[in-house]
Design an enzyme around this catalytic site. Structure first.
Site, PDB file in Angstrom:
ATOM      1  CE1 TYR A   1      -1.444   1.930   6.189  1.00  0.00           C
ATOM      2  CE2 TYR A   1      -1.740   0.348   4.409  1.00  0.00           C
ATOM      3  CZ  TYR A   1      -2.154   0.890   5.611  1.00  0.00           C
ATOM      4  OH  TYR A   1      -3.278   0.404   6.232  1.00  0.00           O
TER       5      TYR A   1
ATOM      6  CG  ASP B   1       5.149  -4.258   3.439  1.00  0.00           C
ATOM      7  OD1 ASP B   1       4.596  -5.111   2.720  1.00  0.00           O
ATOM      8  OD2 ASP B   1       4.520  -3.422   4.121  1.00  0.00           O
TER       9      ASP B   1
ATOM     10  CE  LYS C   1      -2.274  -4.493  -0.879  1.00  0.00           C
ATOM     11  NZ  LYS C   1      -3.401  -3.618  -0.836  1.00  0.00           N
TER      12      LYS C   1
HETATM   13  N1  PLP Z   1       1.981  -3.386   3.377  1.00  0.00           N
HETATM   14  C1  PLP Z   1       1.762  -2.778   2.208  1.00  0.00           C
HETATM   15  C2  PLP Z   1       2.929  -2.396   1.350  1.00  0.00           C
HETATM   16  C3  PLP Z   1       0.473  -2.489   1.780  1.00  0.00           C
HETATM   17  O1  PLP Z   1       0.265  -1.867   0.633  1.00  0.00           O
HETATM   18  C4  PLP Z   1      -0.599  -2.873   2.614  1.00  0.00           C
HETATM   19  C5  PLP Z   1      -1.989  -2.583   2.223  1.00  0.00           C
HETATM   20  O2  PLP Z   1      -2.277  -1.895   1.285  1.00  0.00           O
HETATM   21  C6  PLP Z   1      -0.326  -3.524   3.807  1.00  0.00           C
HETATM   22  C7  PLP Z   1       0.974  -3.770   4.165  1.00  0.00           C
HETATM   23  C8  PLP Z   1      -1.442  -3.959   4.705  1.00  0.00           C
HETATM   24  O3  PLP Z   1      -2.116  -5.012   4.133  1.00  0.00           O
HETATM   25  P1  PLP Z   1      -3.645  -5.315   4.558  1.00  0.00           P
HETATM   26  O4  PLP Z   1      -4.456  -4.175   4.015  1.00  0.00           O
HETATM   27  O5  PLP Z   1      -3.943  -6.631   3.910  1.00  0.00           O
HETATM   28  O6  PLP Z   1      -3.672  -5.380   6.031  1.00  0.00           O
END
Ligand code: PLP
Length: 426
Positions: A141, A236, A264
């Site tokens: 994700y 990511d 985060k």
């Molecule tokens: N990338 C990863 C690996 C994530 O776990 C998340 C959110 O949980 C995101 C991107 C998206 O981040 P945000 O919820 O701050 O938009």
């Protein structure tokens, strides 16, 4: 005020009564609890019941809720620095701190969420390479970026179709999907589409469909194929960044990404995301280069200050080493407690991330390895623990989070709670 009434009111004014889907308890059943307070390892409901929290806001709180040093810094920021849209020294200080420590980041740009970081990194990659395809991995994700709301392609080198309504077929068709842990499919996809792939993006520690710990060789192969075909490698690290170690999975595995996305922990609980990487690519970003990306709320001083104080404290305390020691003691304690009752819950763990499974399993590295019946089992465990005042993530496929605020006694409480829950559910 009680949670049930608040939820009924919320259902009238917001879709599903929530502002992000997992909060709704859809996958575990029942109505969500409304929380009004948090401190350390605990959150308190509007009814005044305290819960030991292992969801931890889905990741930003490695120091625990409302860490005193972060809280003090945030007060200071609100009192002095709460302006937006101009240059300020706080984002500079955080950038320099990060770049000193992250060997693969020459330049960084702050945004307001992980989603925005990923979206921007994809644009840089497309701008850099003049190609349109993006390769992602099933079960990873990356936020709700249109083109990445695609999980499973059909066939060997599937062109994706979207998991979400509202994403155009043309957008979804720009995403290729490969299973995790499968070098043969990876090679096939690069052989077929390599010259059109702008970038491959992966969670180097996939933690959004359970915890699917990858073999380092798989990630290294991905990096090698990206280099060979002139595609950028985007890691990511929105979850794993600053959580598995100072330099994230990239540092742990010795990877050399072109671009990395963060969020985060980096914002200390406030709205901060970032993308960064090699100068060659980052210099393509406006106003220096032709790739446009901007944000009124970007690099907000409260988030910058909270992030810097959080990161400095984590480094000073060596939080990663400390949590690892506590987690190992937890595992031992849990194993002993289980063996007394002949129970077999397994805990997949990397650093402060954990995922619960009903039985001992071989390595689970891709979606097809996930045992059937997990959601039903977890639902029972979740509600038993909730009754006992322990809050797990409200989905079998979300990982649990440990923090510096979880001491041995909190972890023992989790272990004993799990044993009791498993006995009740069997
Ligand atoms: N990338 C990863 C690996 C994530 O776990 C998340 C959110 O949980 C995101 C991107 C998206 O981040 P945000 O919820 O701050 O938009």
């Amino acid at each position: 005020m009680n949670s049930a009434d608040l939820f009924q009111r919320s259902l009238v004014v917001s879709p599903g009564g929530v502002h992000s889907p997992v909060r709704s308890f859809r996958s575990v059943g029942g109505n969500p609890i409304f929380f009004a307070k948090s401190q350390g390892a605990y959150i308190e409901s509007v009814e005044g019941k305290r819960y030991l929290d292992f969801c931890m806001s889905f990741g930003p709180m490695l120091l625990g809720h409302r860490d005193p040093e972060v809280t003090e810094a945030v007060h200071r920021a609100v009192d002095t620095a709460w302006a937006l849209g101009t240059c300020e020294p706080y984002s500079l200080e955080l950038s320099e701190w990060l770049i000193e420590r992250l060997p693969f980041v020459d330049k960084i740009r702050f945004v307001s969420s992980g989603t925005e970081a990923v979206m921007s990194a994809l644009r840089v990659a497309r701008g850099a390479r003049g190609r349109s395809l993006i390769l992602k991995f099933s079960g990873c994700y990356h936020g709700h970026v249109d083109s990445l709301l695609v999980r499973a392609g059909s066939g060997l080198a599937g062109i994706g179709s979207s998991d979400s309504a509202g994403v155009s077929a043309a957008t979804a068709a720009e995403t290729l999907v490969c299973p995790l842990d499968n070098e043969a499919e990876l090679e096939n996809i690069f052989n077929m589409y390599g010259s059109q792939i702008a970038a491959a993006i992966i969670e180097p520690l996939p933690a959004n469909y359970g915890l699917l710990i990858q073999r380092p060789e798989f990630l290294q192969r991905l990096q090698a194929l990206c280099r060979k075909h002139g595609s950028l490698l985007i890691l990511d690290e929105v979850i794993s960044g600053f959580r598995v170690g100072l330099t994230g999975m990239a540092g742990l595995l010795g990877l050399d990404p072109d671009l990395v996305c963060y969020g985060k922990i980096m914002g200390g609980g406030f709205n901060v995301g970032a993308y960064g990487g090699k100068r060659e690519w980052m210099d393509l970003v406006a106003p220096l280069g032709p790739v446009y990306q901007a944000g009124t709320l970007s690099a907000n001083p409260v988030g910058m200050i909270a992030g810097l104080v959080t990161l400095k404290k984590i480094e000073r305390l060596n939080a990663w080493g400390e949590i690892e020691q506590r987690a190992k003691r937890f595992e031992q304690f849990f194993a002993d407690a289980q063996s007394k009752h002949n129970l077999h819950i397994s805990v997949v763990r990397q650093g402060s991330l954990f995922w619960l499974l009903p039985n001992p399993q071989g390595p689970i590295r891709q979606l097809t390895d996930i045992p059937e019946g997990l959601a039903g089992w977890y639902k029972g465990i979740f509600h038993q623990l909730l009754n006992a005042g322990i809050y797990l993530p409200p989905s079998a496929y979300e990982v649990g989070f440990l923090s510096m605020a979880h001491t041995d006694s909190e972890l023992e409480r989790l272990a004993l709670g799990l044993v009791d829950a498993a006995r009740e559910c069997s």
